[in-house]
Scaffold this active site. Structure first.
Site, mmCIF file in Angstrom:
data_model
loop_
_atom_site.group_PDB
_atom_site.id
_atom_site.type_symbol
_atom_site.label_atom_id
_atom_site.label_comp_id
_atom_site.label_asym_id
_atom_site.label_seq_id
_atom_site.Cartn_x
_atom_site.Cartn_y
_atom_site.Cartn_z
ATOM 1 N N TYR A 61 1.000 -1.650 0.028
ATOM 2 C CA TYR A 61 0.099 -0.096 0.264
ATOM 3 C C TYR A 61 0.956 0.983 -0.169
ATOM 4 O O TYR A 61 -0.101 1.997 -0.941
ATOM 5 C CB TYR A 61 -0.712 -0.002 0.763
ATOM 6 N N GLN A 96 -15.112 1.646 -7.099
ATOM 7 C CA GLN A 96 -14.641 0.212 -6.889
ATOM 8 C C GLN A 96 -13.259 0.711 -6.257
ATOM 9 O O GLN A 96 -11.997 0.244 -5.401
ATOM 10 C CB GLN A 96 -14.558 -0.640 -7.699
ATOM 11 N N VAL A 98 -9.373 3.006 -4.790
ATOM 12 C CA VAL A 98 -9.229 3.593 -3.695
ATOM 13 C C VAL A 98 -8.328 4.808 -4.271
ATOM 14 O O VAL A 98 -7.627 5.684 -3.163
ATOM 15 C CB VAL A 98 -8.891 2.556 -3.416
ATOM 16 N N HIS A 114 -14.689 0.351 -2.127
ATOM 17 C CA HIS A 114 -13.539 -0.185 -1.206
ATOM 18 C C HIS A 114 -12.756 0.500 -0.733
ATOM 19 O O HIS A 114 -11.266 -0.067 -0.429
ATOM 20 C CB HIS A 114 -13.045 -1.216 -2.629
ATOM 21 N N CYS A 125 -7.907 0.046 18.684
ATOM 22 C CA CYS A 125 -9.035 0.863 19.309
ATOM 23 C C CYS A 125 -10.850 1.524 18.674
ATOM 24 O O CYS A 125 -10.260 1.400 16.831
ATOM 25 C CB CYS A 125 -8.047 1.712 19.599
ATOM 26 N N CYS A 144 -0.748 2.832 16.851
ATOM 27 C CA CYS A 144 -2.013 3.447 16.976
ATOM 28 C C CYS A 144 -1.300 3.840 18.295
ATOM 29 O O CYS A 144 -0.852 3.920 18.796
ATOM 30 C CB CYS A 144 -2.938 2.856 16.974
ATOM 31 N N GLY A 187 -14.426 1.185 -17.181
ATOM 32 C CA GLY A 187 -12.988 0.643 -16.773
ATOM 33 C C GLY A 187 -13.418 0.072 -15.646
ATOM 34 O O GLY A 187 -12.887 -0.173 -14.399
ATOM 35 N N SER A 189 -13.895 -4.430 -14.895
ATOM 36 C CA SER A 189 -13.480 -6.418 -15.358
ATOM 37 C C SER A 189 -14.766 -6.678 -15.382
ATOM 38 O O SER A 189 -14.813 -7.685 -15.810
ATOM 39 C CB SER A 189 -12.307 -6.538 -15.199
ATOM 40 N N GLU A 215 -12.126 -3.438 -23.188
ATOM 41 C CA GLU A 215 -11.959 -4.523 -24.018
ATOM 42 C C GLU A 215 -13.594 -5.036 -23.429
ATOM 43 O O GLU A 215 -14.248 -4.855 -22.008
ATOM 44 C CB GLU A 215 -10.960 -5.496 -24.008
HETATM 45 C C1 BV8 Z 1 -16.979 -10.113 -0.263
HETATM 46 C C2 BV8 Z 1 -9.755 -3.240 -2.734
HETATM 47 C C3 BV8 Z 1 -18.284 -10.979 1.374
HETATM 48 C C4 BV8 Z 1 -7.838 -3.359 -2.528
HETATM 49 C C5 BV8 Z 1 -10.610 -4.511 -3.968
HETATM 50 C C6 BV8 Z 1 -16.713 -16.151 -6.557
HETATM 51 C C7 BV8 Z 1 -17.795 -15.659 -6.558
HETATM 52 C C8 BV8 Z 1 -18.506 -14.439 -6.263
HETATM 53 C C9 BV8 Z 1 -17.823 -13.865 -5.293
HETATM 54 C C10 BV8 Z 1 -16.823 -14.872 -4.944
HETATM 55 C C11 BV8 Z 1 -15.995 -15.490 -5.459
HETATM 56 N N1 BV8 Z 1 -14.748 -15.508 -4.652
HETATM 57 C C12 BV8 Z 1 -14.346 -14.688 -3.858
HETATM 58 C C13 BV8 Z 1 -15.853 -14.444 -4.569
HETATM 59 C C14 BV8 Z 1 -15.800 -12.535 -3.307
HETATM 60 C C15 BV8 Z 1 -14.590 -11.763 -3.871
HETATM 61 C C16 BV8 Z 1 -14.436 -11.602 -5.153
HETATM 62 O O1 BV8 Z 1 -15.379 -11.228 -5.656
HETATM 63 N N2 BV8 Z 1 -13.755 -12.726 -5.659
HETATM 64 C C17 BV8 Z 1 -13.416 -12.319 -7.393
HETATM 65 C C18 BV8 Z 1 -11.995 -11.978 -7.594
HETATM 66 C C19 BV8 Z 1 -13.569 -13.646 -7.723
HETATM 67 N N3 BV8 Z 1 -15.218 -10.054 -3.585
HETATM 68 C C20 BV8 Z 1 -15.475 -9.852 -2.234
HETATM 69 O O2 BV8 Z 1 -14.402 -10.496 -1.776
HETATM 70 C C21 BV8 Z 1 -15.779 -8.329 -0.714
HETATM 71 N N4 BV8 Z 1 -16.073 -9.556 -0.313
HETATM 72 O O3 BV8 Z 1 -17.522 -10.975 -0.615
HETATM 73 O O4 BV8 Z 1 -17.529 -10.174 1.455
HETATM 74 C C22 BV8 Z 1 -18.971 -11.198 3.139
HETATM 75 C C23 BV8 Z 1 -20.373 -10.813 3.397
HETATM 76 C C24 BV8 Z 1 -20.653 -10.811 4.420
HETATM 77 C C25 BV8 Z 1 -19.345 -11.131 5.464
HETATM 78 C C26 BV8 Z 1 -18.240 -11.951 5.073
HETATM 79 C C27 BV8 Z 1 -17.571 -11.316 3.837
HETATM 80 C C28 BV8 Z 1 -14.621 -7.584 -1.600
HETATM 81 C C29 BV8 Z 1 -14.388 -6.522 -3.101
HETATM 82 C C30 BV8 Z 1 -13.566 -6.007 -2.412
HETATM 83 C C31 BV8 Z 1 -11.995 -6.664 -2.863
HETATM 84 N N5 BV8 Z 1 -10.610 -5.597 -2.514
HETATM 85 N N6 BV8 Z 1 -10.226 -3.650 -3.522
HETATM 86 C C32 BV8 Z 1 -7.354 -2.990 -2.867
HETATM 87 O O5 BV8 Z 1 -7.504 -2.317 -4.148
HETATM 88 O O6 BV8 Z 1 -5.935 -2.668 -2.590
HETATM 89 S S1 BV8 Z 1 -11.161 -5.088 -5.644
HETATM 90 C C33 BV8 Z 1 -9.765 -3.963 -6.653
HETATM 91 O O7 BV8 Z 1 -10.845 -5.190 -7.979
HETATM 92 C C34 BV8 Z 1 -10.299 -2.986 -6.994
HETATM 93 O O8 BV8 Z 1 -10.656 -2.470 -6.533
HETATM 94 C C35 BV8 Z 1 -10.550 -3.220 -8.485
HETATM 95 O O9 BV8 Z 1 -11.468 -1.985 -8.144
HETATM 96 C C36 BV8 Z 1 -11.442 -3.943 -8.418
HETATM 97 C C37 BV8 Z 1 -12.020 -4.714 -9.616
HETATM 98 O O10 BV8 Z 1 -10.726 -4.255 -10.480
HETATM 99 P P1 BV8 Z 1 -11.297 -3.406 -11.579
HETATM 100 O O11 BV8 Z 1 -11.053 -1.927 -11.186
HETATM 101 O O12 BV8 Z 1 -12.232 -3.856 -12.392
HETATM 102 O O13 BV8 Z 1 -10.539 -3.482 -11.830
HETATM 103 P P2 BV8 Z 1 -9.641 -4.773 -13.605
HETATM 104 O O14 BV8 Z 1 -8.198 -4.189 -13.455
HETATM 105 O O15 BV8 Z 1 -10.172 -5.664 -13.019
HETATM 106 O O16 BV8 Z 1 -10.218 -4.156 -14.738
HETATM 107 C C38 BV8 Z 1 -10.161 -2.797 -15.575
HETATM 108 C C39 BV8 Z 1 -10.927 -2.981 -16.749
HETATM 109 O O17 BV8 Z 1 -10.595 -1.171 -17.529
HETATM 110 C C40 BV8 Z 1 -10.751 -3.663 -17.806
HETATM 111 O O18 BV8 Z 1 -11.875 -4.671 -17.699
HETATM 112 C C41 BV8 Z 1 -9.663 -2.845 -18.798
HETATM 113 O O19 BV8 Z 1 -9.518 -3.565 -20.424
HETATM 114 C C42 BV8 Z 1 -10.775 -1.229 -18.067
HETATM 115 N N7 BV8 Z 1 -9.562 -0.824 -19.013
HETATM 116 C C43 BV8 Z 1 -7.942 -0.004 -19.640
HETATM 117 N N8 BV8 Z 1 -7.776 1.110 -19.470
HETATM 118 C C44 BV8 Z 1 -8.742 1.796 -19.543
HETATM 119 C C45 BV8 Z 1 -10.565 0.468 -19.216
HETATM 120 N N9 BV8 Z 1 -11.579 0.755 -20.013
HETATM 121 C C46 BV8 Z 1 -11.732 2.022 -20.362
HETATM 122 N N10 BV8 Z 1 -11.241 2.805 -20.301
HETATM 123 C C47 BV8 Z 1 -9.465 2.933 -20.184
HETATM 124 N N11 BV8 Z 1 -8.498 3.743 -20.549
HETATM 125 ZN ZN ZN Z 2 -5.905 1.979 18.325
#
Ligand code: BV8
Ligand code: ZN
Length: 242
Positions: A61, A96, A98, A114, A125, A144, A187, A189, A215
């Site tokens: 981070y 989505q 950060v 997110h 705390c 902290c 933007g 996936s 894409e």
């Molecule tokens: C939860 C913080 C439950 C981190 C992030 C199977 C099925 C369903 C769900 C799940 C599963 N297995 C696991 C899960 C749950 C999981 C999940 O969805 N996993 C995925 C991988 C399958 N989800 C979770 O864990 C969520 N929590 O479900 O909790 C729960 C409920 C109750 C109690 C307890 C638990 C939490 C999800 C949040 C995770 N944290 N971010 C960090 O950022 O450091 S997600 C992370 O991926 C980022 O935030 C990012 O935004 C996100 C998604 O990615 P995208 O933003 O789409 O980015 P990506 O690179 O993928 O795509 C970019 C796109 O832009 C591309 O398509 C590209 O073509 C396009 N592009 C590129 N350039 C351009 C463009 N488009 C236009 N113009 C351009 N110039």
């Molecule tokens: Zn504290």
């Protein structure tokens, strides 16, 4: 290119992902095939990863803070900020990302699903999350000042629930019945849940759905309109207000 016409009886929910910040110089997740220093992002951005090696997670981070700090909003962010100006409470942005660039571009009706890269919180705390732009030195884990507990990035990691207030705000906006709904994803996936499912809720509410992406995405087929292109070029020309 198809254009979206918005009249006085239309509300707009925009959902963005890493792609909207790509032209600002911030790497996307899938672009880097989801790896960071050969660690799968899902592993580093997770409570298990933090428990196993908090210094590694803070390095991830801290590096992203250093990388994102000099970045500025691009024309895609600025277009979305203008849409909020035009629509007021008929507009909501759920991101989505950060990186904080939407707020920098002027958006206020904004839900950071997110978390935010430049805020930190205590694992022990009740101190509320606080603004923190620091990139911590290699191998350190900040503690902290109030209770000595470990600090963590104020980010929603994989396996962690999103803030229920955020999900409620998005759900209420999608289910309003006073105006016609348009839902636009930009933007992203469509790989990460529950954000990837918002398009389905929008369709159930009778909404018209648009995807602007460089894409085809995993859930492209669930959108009525798909515009392939870079958001910085497409968004400034996409919407006409009547
Ligand atoms: C939860 C913080 C439950 C981190 C992030 C199977 C099925 C369903 C769900 C799940 C599963 N297995 C696991 C899960 C749950 C999981 C999940 O969805 N996993 C995925 C991988 C399958 N989800 C979770 O864990 C969520 N929590 O479900 O909790 C729960 C409920 C109750 C109690 C307890 C638990 C939490 C999800 C949040 C995770 N944290 N971010 C960090 O950022 O450091 S997600 C992370 O991926 C980022 O935030 C990012 O935004 C996100 C998604 O990615 P995208 O933003 O789409 O980015 P990506 O690179 O993928 O795509 C970019 C796109 O832009 C591309 O398509 C590209 O073509 C396009 N592009 C590129 N350039 C351009 C463009 N488009 C236009 N113009 C351009 N110039
Ligand atoms: Zn504290």
């Amino acid at each position: 290119m198809e254009t979206l016409r918005i009249d006085g009886n239309t509300r707009l929910l925009v959902m963005t992902g890493a792609g909207v910040s790509a032209e600002s110089g911030i790497p996307t997740f899938r672009g880097s095939d989801g790896l960071w220093e050969n660690h799968p992002v899902e592993q580093v951005a997770s409570p298990e990863g933090f428990h196993a090696d908090p210094a590694l997670v803070w390095r991830f981070y801290s590096q992203r803070r250093t990388g994102a700090r000099p970045c500025v909003p691009n024309p895609g962010h600025l277009a979305i900020a203008e849409w909020e100006q035009m629509l007021g409470d008929r507009f909501l942005l759920a991101t989505q990302n950060v990186d904080g660039l939407h707020r920098l571009a002027g958006n206020q009706r904004l839900v950071e699903l997110h978390g935010n890269l430049f805020t930190t919180r205590c694992t022990r705390c009740e101190r509320p999350p606080f603004e923190d732009r620091l990139a911590y030195p290699e191998g350190t884990v900040p503690l902290c000042g109030q209770c000595g507990g470990r600090l963590r990035p104020n980010i929603v990691w994989f396996g962690e629930p999103l803030d229920s207030r955020d999900l409620l705000q998005v759900g209420d906006f999608l289910r309003r019945d006073d105006t016609r709904l348009v839902f636009m994803a930009v933007g992203t996936s469509g790989a990460v849940w529950p954000a990837a499912g918002f398009v389905d809720t929008a369709r159930k509410s009778g909404g018209e759905t648009w995807l602007v992406n460089a894409e085809p995405a995993e859930n492209t087929g669930r959108f009525h309109h798909f515009i392939q292109g870079r958001s910085g070029e497409v968004l400034p020309k996409l919407v006409t207000f009547e």
